[in-house]
Scaffold this motif. Structure first.
Motif, PDB file in Angstrom:
ATOM      1  N   SER A  63       0.829  -1.217   0.000  1.00  0.00           N
ATOM      2  CA  SER A  63       0.000   0.000   0.000  1.00  0.00           C
ATOM      3  C   SER A  63       0.858   1.259   0.000  1.00  0.00           C
ATOM      4  CB  SER A  63      -0.929  -0.003   1.221  1.00  0.00           C
ATOM      5  OG  SER A  63      -0.174  -0.074   2.420  1.00  0.00           O
ATOM      6  N   ILE A  64       2.116   1.128   0.425  1.00  0.00           N
ATOM      7  CA  ILE A  64       3.047   2.254   0.430  1.00  0.00           C
ATOM      8  C   ILE A  64       4.107   2.007  -0.635  1.00  0.00           C
ATOM      9  CG2 ILE A  64       4.736   3.550   1.803  1.00  0.00           C
ATOM     10  CD1 ILE A  64       3.225   2.741   4.286  1.00  0.00           C
ATOM     11  N   PRO A  65       4.387   2.968  -1.527  1.00  0.00           N
ATOM     12  CA  PRO A  65       5.387   2.761  -2.580  1.00  0.00           C
ATOM     13  C   PRO A  65       6.762   2.421  -2.015  1.00  0.00           C
ATOM     14  CG  PRO A  65       4.108   4.757  -2.980  1.00  0.00           C
ATOM     15  CD  PRO A  65       3.757   4.301  -1.603  1.00  0.00           C
ATOM     16  N   VAL A  66       7.519   1.658  -2.789  1.00  0.00           N
ATOM     17  CA  VAL A  66       8.863   1.273  -2.361  1.00  0.00           C
ATOM     18  C   VAL A  66       9.721   2.503  -2.084  1.00  0.00           C
ATOM     19  CG1 VAL A  66      11.008   0.140  -3.084  1.00  0.00           C
ATOM     20  CG2 VAL A  66       8.811  -0.949  -3.527  1.00  0.00           C
ATOM     21  N   THR A  67       9.532   3.556  -2.863  1.00  0.00           N
ATOM     22  CA  THR A  67      10.314   4.775  -2.644  1.00  0.00           C
ATOM     23  C   THR A  67      10.088   5.333  -1.250  1.00  0.00           C
ATOM     24  OG1 THR A  67       8.523   6.036  -3.719  1.00  0.00           O
ATOM     25  CG2 THR A  67      10.419   5.439  -5.076  1.00  0.00           C
ATOM     26  N   GLN A  68       8.851   5.222  -0.762  1.00  0.00           N
ATOM     27  CA  GLN A  68       8.545   5.682   0.596  1.00  0.00           C
ATOM     28  C   GLN A  68       9.200   4.783   1.635  1.00  0.00           C
ATOM     29  OE1 GLN A  68       6.954   8.264   1.794  1.00  0.00           O
ATOM     30  NE2 GLN A  68       5.859   9.168   0.087  1.00  0.00           N
ATOM     31  N   TRP A  69       9.171   3.483   1.393  1.00  0.00           N
ATOM     32  CA  TRP A  69       9.793   2.557   2.331  1.00  0.00           C
ATOM     33  C   TRP A  69      11.293   2.817   2.439  1.00  0.00           C
ATOM     34  CZ3 TRP A  69       7.771   0.013   6.066  1.00  0.00           C
ATOM     35  CH2 TRP A  69       6.467  -0.488   5.983  1.00  0.00           C
ATOM     36  N   THR A  70      11.964   2.990   1.318  1.00  0.00           N
ATOM     37  CA  THR A  70      13.412   3.216   1.355  1.00  0.00           C
ATOM     38  C   THR A  70      13.739   4.484   2.128  1.00  0.00           C
ATOM     39  OG1 THR A  70      13.341   4.375  -0.799  1.00  0.00           O
ATOM     40  CG2 THR A  70      13.807   2.027  -0.833  1.00  0.00           C
ATOM     41  N   MET A  71      12.944   5.525   1.927  1.00  0.00           N
ATOM     42  CA  MET A  71      13.179   6.786   2.619  1.00  0.00           C
ATOM     43  C   MET A  71      12.956   6.645   4.125  1.00  0.00           C
ATOM     44  SD  MET A  71      11.270  10.435   1.943  1.00  0.00           S
ATOM     45  CE  MET A  71       9.667   9.741   2.379  1.00  0.00           C
ATOM     46  N   ARG A  72      11.845   6.035   4.513  1.00  0.00           N
ATOM     47  CA  ARG A  72      11.507   5.925   5.934  1.00  0.00           C
ATOM     48  C   ARG A  72      12.471   4.999   6.673  1.00  0.00           C
ATOM     49  NH1 ARG A  72       4.864   5.465   5.774  1.00  0.00           N
ATOM     50  NH2 ARG A  72       4.504   7.383   4.591  1.00  0.00           N
ATOM     51  N   LEU A  73      12.795   3.871   6.052  1.00  0.00           N
ATOM     52  CA  LEU A  73      13.688   2.924   6.714  1.00  0.00           C
ATOM     53  C   LEU A  73      15.098   3.475   6.833  1.00  0.00           C
ATOM     54  CD1 LEU A  73      12.506  -0.414   5.074  1.00  0.00           C
ATOM     55  CD2 LEU A  73      12.081   0.370   7.410  1.00  0.00           C
ATOM     56  N   ALA A  74      15.552   4.212   5.804  1.00  0.00           N
ATOM     57  CA  ALA A  74      16.892   4.787   5.850  1.00  0.00           C
ATOM     58  C   ALA A  74      17.012   5.813   6.965  1.00  0.00           C
ATOM     59  CB  ALA A  74      17.235   5.422   4.502  1.00  0.00           C
ATOM     60  N   ARG A  75      15.922   6.518   7.243  1.00  0.00           N
ATOM     61  CA  ARG A  75      15.960   7.515   8.322  1.00  0.00           C
ATOM     62  C   ARG A  75      15.997   6.844   9.691  1.00  0.00           C
ATOM     63  NH1 ARG A  75      11.419  11.920   6.360  1.00  0.00           N
ATOM     64  NH2 ARG A  75      12.685  12.936   4.759  1.00  0.00           N
ATOM     65  N   ARG A  76      15.210   5.794   9.837  1.00  0.00           N
ATOM     66  CA  ARG A  76      15.128   5.138  11.147  1.00  0.00           C
ATOM     67  C   ARG A  76      16.299   4.192  11.384  1.00  0.00           C
ATOM     68  NH1 ARG A  76       9.693   3.516  14.173  1.00  0.00           N
ATOM     69  NH2 ARG A  76      10.604   2.537  16.024  1.00  0.00           N
ATOM     70  N   TYR A  77      16.757   3.549  10.311  1.00  0.00           N
ATOM     71  CA  TYR A  77      17.870   2.599  10.410  1.00  0.00           C
ATOM     72  C   TYR A  77      18.912   2.945   9.350  1.00  0.00           C
ATOM     73  CZ  TYR A  77      14.187  -0.024  12.823  1.00  0.00           C
ATOM     74  OH  TYR A  77      13.164  -0.400  13.655  1.00  0.00           O
ATOM     75  N   PRO A  78      19.774   3.913   9.616  1.00  0.00           N
ATOM     76  CA  PRO A  78      20.734   4.401   8.608  1.00  0.00           C
ATOM     77  C   PRO A  78      21.652   3.317   8.048  1.00  0.00           C
ATOM     78  CG  PRO A  78      20.666   5.868  10.511  1.00  0.00           C
ATOM     79  CD  PRO A  78      19.902   4.643  10.893  1.00  0.00           C
ATOM     80  N   GLU A  79      21.917   2.263   8.813  1.00  0.00           N
ATOM     81  CA  GLU A  79      22.832   1.222   8.362  1.00  0.00           C
ATOM     82  C   GLU A  79      22.102  -0.035   7.898  1.00  0.00           C
ATOM     83  OE1 GLU A  79      25.541   0.555  11.574  1.00  0.00           O
ATOM     84  OE2 GLU A  79      26.750   2.305  11.058  1.00  0.00           O
ATOM     85  N   ALA A  80      20.811   0.075   7.681  1.00  0.00           N
ATOM     86  CA  ALA A  80      20.028  -1.079   7.255  1.00  0.00           C
ATOM     87  C   ALA A  80      20.332  -1.458   5.810  1.00  0.00           C
ATOM     88  CB  ALA A  80      18.542  -0.788   7.410  1.00  0.00           C
ATOM     89  N   HIS A  81      20.041  -2.705   5.479  1.00  0.00           N
ATOM     90  CA  HIS A  81      20.162  -3.206   4.106  1.00  0.00           C
ATOM     91  C   HIS A  81      18.763  -3.553   3.613  1.00  0.00           C
ATOM     92  CE1 HIS A  81      24.505  -3.523   4.703  1.00  0.00           C
ATOM     93  NE2 HIS A  81      24.240  -4.105   5.861  1.00  0.00           N
TER      94      HIS A  81
END
Length: 219
Positions: A63-81
């Motif tokens: 329901s949420i675009p991948v672009t939104q997921w990448t942005m949100r996850l990168a902010r919360r978990y800067p070192e995430a893969h």
């Protein structure tokens, strides 16, 4: 691709909206000794969240675009893969996903065969994609394609927007990635068109010299 074994289990957070598919992915990972799967709610509610988790994102019916997921996850978990599961895509589409911050892509029909190896690969800092995609990605982001004149005339924000336009992203997608209003993107594009004396975004697609700013987009 070679497997990477670790003494501590790799934490994989599963992002999947389909309940049956989520359970399948969870069980597939749970049966791998060196991988510890978590559901998204478990990862987000954890008092001591993993420092470098792998997020497994199934793009089917999100329901949420991948672009939104990448942005949100990168902010919360800067070192995430980030590892993306999706239907069959062209090489250029996969390169676009890599440029947005995804470190790996698996076609749905390959999940059962390659998922654990892909998780280990991106957790060790590698990109999980075919050799054809990797070659295309390197060509698209190679510093040798830049020209000094553009680096000197484009502002950092303009360079980011030009690069995203060249990846065929819409104004709405660019605004989501840069966390600004869509009207702001239109304003910058107007200035860019005037500065480079072009009439529209299609003219920017042909400029191989635009500097790459991908490493700054999701900081």
């Amino acid at each position: 691709m070679h497997e990477v074994r670790r003494s501590c289990p790799l934490t994989v957070c599963v992002i999947e909206q389909n309940v049956i598919a989520a359970e399948y992915l969870f069980q597939l990972l749970a049966n791998t000794p060196d991988i510890r799967p978590l559901r998204l709610e478990e990862c987000l509610k954890s008092d001591a969240p993993p420092s470098r988790p792998v997020f497994l994102i199934d793009n089917w019916e999100l329901s949420i675009p991948v672009t939104q997921w990448t942005m949100r996850l990168a902010r919360r978990y800067p070192e995430a893969h980030l590892l993306l599961l999706d239907r069959e895509k062209s090489s250029s589409e996969i390169v676009r996903m890599l440029s947005l911050g995804i470190q790996g892509y698996i076609e749905h029909r390959e999940v059962s065969r390659t998922l654990p190896d892909a998780v280990r690969a991106i957790a060790s800092g590698r990109i999980w994609a075919s050799s054809e995609v990797l070659q295309m990605y390197v060509r698209c982001t190679a510093p040798a394609t830049r020209r000094q004149v553009v680096e000197e005339t484009a502002t950092p924000r303009e360079a980011q927007i030009i690069e995203l336009v060249r990846r065929r992203l819409s104004n709405k997608e660019i605004a989501a990635i840069l966390n600004v209003q869509e009207s702001t993107i239109k304003f910058h594009l107007s200035n860019i068109f005037s500065k480079f004396r072009v009439t529209g975004r299609h003219a920017l697609h042909k400029k191989d010299e635009i500097p790459s700013e991908w490493t700054k987009l999701l900081a």
